[in-house]
Motif scaffolding. Sequence first.
Motif, short mmCIF file in Angstrom:
data_model
loop_
_atom_site.label_atom_id
_atom_site.label_comp_id
_atom_site.label_asym_id
_atom_site.label_seq_id
_atom_site.Cartn_x
_atom_site.Cartn_y
_atom_site.Cartn_z
N VAL A 286 0.96 -1.22 -0.02
CA VAL A 286 -0.02 0.04 -0.16
C VAL A 286 0.88 1.23 -0.09
N VAL A 287 0.60 2.29 -1.03
CA VAL A 287 1.27 3.28 -0.87
C VAL A 287 0.33 4.50 -1.14
N ASP A 288 1.11 5.88 -0.71
CA ASP A 288 -0.12 6.97 -0.97
C ASP A 288 0.16 7.33 -2.35
N ASP A 289 -0.02 8.65 -2.53
CA ASP A 289 -0.10 9.28 -4.08
C ASP A 289 1.10 9.85 -4.35
N HIS A 290 2.11 9.67 -3.50
CA HIS A 290 3.51 9.74 -3.89
C HIS A 290 4.45 8.67 -3.91
N LEU A 291 3.73 7.38 -3.80
CA LEU A 291 4.28 6.21 -3.78
C LEU A 291 5.19 5.67 -2.50
N GLN A 292 4.90 6.39 -1.50
CA GLN A 292 5.70 6.29 -0.35
C GLN A 292 4.62 5.23 0.43
N THR A 293 5.36 4.42 1.09
CA THR A 293 4.67 3.39 1.78
C THR A 293 4.24 3.86 3.38
N SER A 294 3.72 2.95 3.94
CA SER A 294 3.13 3.32 5.43
C SER A 294 4.44 3.75 6.44
N VAL A 295 5.38 3.60 5.96
CA VAL A 295 6.90 4.12 6.65
C VAL A 295 7.42 5.21 5.79
N GLU A 296 7.68 6.05 6.70
CA GLU A 296 8.33 7.23 5.91
C GLU A 296 9.65 6.97 5.43
N GLY A 297 9.82 7.26 4.14
CA GLY A 297 11.23 7.13 3.49
C GLY A 297 11.47 6.02 2.69
N ILE A 298 10.49 5.14 2.76
CA ILE A 298 10.42 4.01 1.99
C ILE A 298 9.29 4.00 1.18
N TYR A 299 9.85 3.74 -0.38
CA TYR A 299 8.74 3.81 -1.34
C TYR A 299 8.53 2.51 -2.00
N ALA A 300 7.62 2.41 -2.72
CA ALA A 300 7.33 1.09 -3.48
C ALA A 300 7.02 1.58 -5.09
N ALA A 301 7.53 0.78 -6.02
CA ALA A 301 7.13 1.04 -7.55
C ALA A 301 7.11 -0.12 -8.24
N GLY A 302 6.36 -0.17 -9.37
CA GLY A 302 6.04 -1.21 -10.17
C GLY A 302 5.07 -2.21 -9.69
N ASP A 303 5.03 -3.52 -10.12
CA ASP A 303 4.17 -4.45 -9.87
C ASP A 303 3.75 -4.97 -8.58
N VAL A 304 4.86 -4.38 -7.44
CA VAL A 304 4.75 -4.88 -6.40
C VAL A 304 3.69 -3.90 -5.41
N VAL A 305 3.43 -2.88 -6.18
CA VAL A 305 2.39 -1.79 -5.65
C VAL A 305 0.96 -2.22 -5.79
N LYS A 306 0.43 -2.12 -4.57
CA LYS A 306 -1.31 -2.36 -4.78
C LYS A 306 -1.84 -0.96 -5.48
N LYS A 307 -2.54 -1.56 -6.56
CA LYS A 307 -3.39 -0.25 -7.20
C LYS A 307 -4.62 -0.83 -8.17
N SER A 308 -5.28 -0.08 -8.21
CA SER A 308 -6.50 -0.52 -9.17
C SER A 308 -6.08 -0.32 -10.58
N PRO A 309 -6.43 -1.37 -11.31
CA PRO A 309 -6.12 -1.70 -12.65
C PRO A 309 -6.82 -0.52 -13.42
N LEU A 310 -7.84 0.11 -12.93
CA LEU A 310 -8.63 1.33 -13.61
C LEU A 310 -7.53 2.40 -13.64
N VAL A 311 -6.70 2.62 -12.44
CA VAL A 311 -5.90 3.70 -12.47
C VAL A 311 -4.45 3.58 -13.03
N ALA A 312 -4.25 2.43 -12.74
CA ALA A 312 -2.70 2.00 -13.25
C ALA A 312 -2.58 0.72 -13.44
N PRO A 313 -2.55 -0.09 -14.49
CA PRO A 313 -2.57 -1.60 -14.68
C PRO A 313 -1.02 -1.86 -14.42
N LYS A 314 -0.83 -3.17 -13.96
CA LYS A 314 0.53 -3.66 -13.79
C LYS A 314 1.02 -3.97 -15.00
N LEU A 315 1.61 -2.94 -15.48
CA LEU A 315 2.54 -3.23 -16.87
C LEU A 315 3.91 -2.55 -16.82
#
Length: 447
Positions: A286-315
Amino acid sequence: MNNKKYNYIVIGSGPAAFGLTNELKESNSKQTVLVVDNDLFGGTCPNYGCEPKIFLEGAVRDVLIGQKLENRGIVAAPKIDWKTLMETKKKTFKPYPDNSKAGFENEFIDTKTGTAKIIDCHTVQIGDSKYDADKIIIATGMKPNKLNIPVNEYAHSSNDVLDLVELPKKMVFIGSGYVSMELATVVSAAGADVEMVEFSDKALGPFYQEHVKVVVDQMKQRGIKFNFGQAADQITKTSDGKYIVHTAQGNSYDADYVVDATGRIPNVSSLNLDSLGIEHDRQGIVVDDHLQTSVEGIYAAGDVVKKSPLVAPKLTPVAQFEGAYIVSGNEAPISYPFTGTGSFTFPQIAQAGVSVTDAQASDDLRIEHFSLESDFAYAGTNDEDSELVGVFDKDSKLVGVSEVSQTATDDINLFVNVIGLGLDSKTWKEKVIYIFPTLASKIKGFL
């Protein structure tokens, strides 16, 4: 041992890492990066996924078109020599991991092979060494799901299929999503007897089901068997070394080779997420709208991120975009470009924007069907039942498309431009004339 300090540590070397490092290189940034991976550099796409698949699909598409043209001017369709095709594929892709690793490296970017464990919001441990960073980016992607059933070790993953030296005589695929349908198309065209076992009542769930039906019907015509409403609950091995897939509904399916293609799950087991309090589930981190996780300073990007396919498919291109965004200096929330999706079955199926299914439930949207099979280009390859469907708003502006055809993925890319750039019909018709005779040159009447 003193920790080495970086601006960024990226865990994973796939497209998100590429997007991030490429953005820094293009901006001539002197920020330092460590890219670490415990597998082949380059990630899933070029090593176990879309790129070797599309390499094989090129040969398969020609063979299947040839079959459709027999008795229409083609005397005998070509056949696939699986062993030679796979030898060629392996030779083609063998240099990629080393080339990918070298492509990351420069005076500001280091690489390291090993399993990373996040110690805190600034520290990553790899083996006995620790490395510090201002920001940590998790870009580990996803890995094949493994069914929680007895003796699941008898089932192979999509990774294994893309590395098969000898083609099994009979293959059973559990699942009928993107990966399963694409690989089933490949091995069936190469001569395997293929059977699909699917828990739900349909294949390729995210796509317009009338177009999916065309894909399934043509796969059936080529001998692929579909068994819907069947939940695999056990795999047994026979005395002669073959396998049987059993279902909760009491049916069984014989196979020489079983493929568990029931989806993919986040590749996070070694990262220490729970101890750190990083929120995640089977859909991803789970990330916020800046791709930061629930722990400050740690981010996630790509298919490992939980996101709606209507917003951004895992491609792959979405992962690249996210990696670049993190280091771009853009303080605004991430805003995804308009994106199309497709499945490289035969025929292909692709879509973008508002789905036809959603449009059918709305009084504010209009649906238009445009048959393609009578067009000479599509008739020339016997592209039967090919169709384009458009979704239009109240102002007759195109907002969604779906297509099934032998060239659907390339065709839909045309409309990604039209919809993504917000072009209305008048502007599009006045500003461009496409090469004739192609779909683009004819579609002005559709818009």
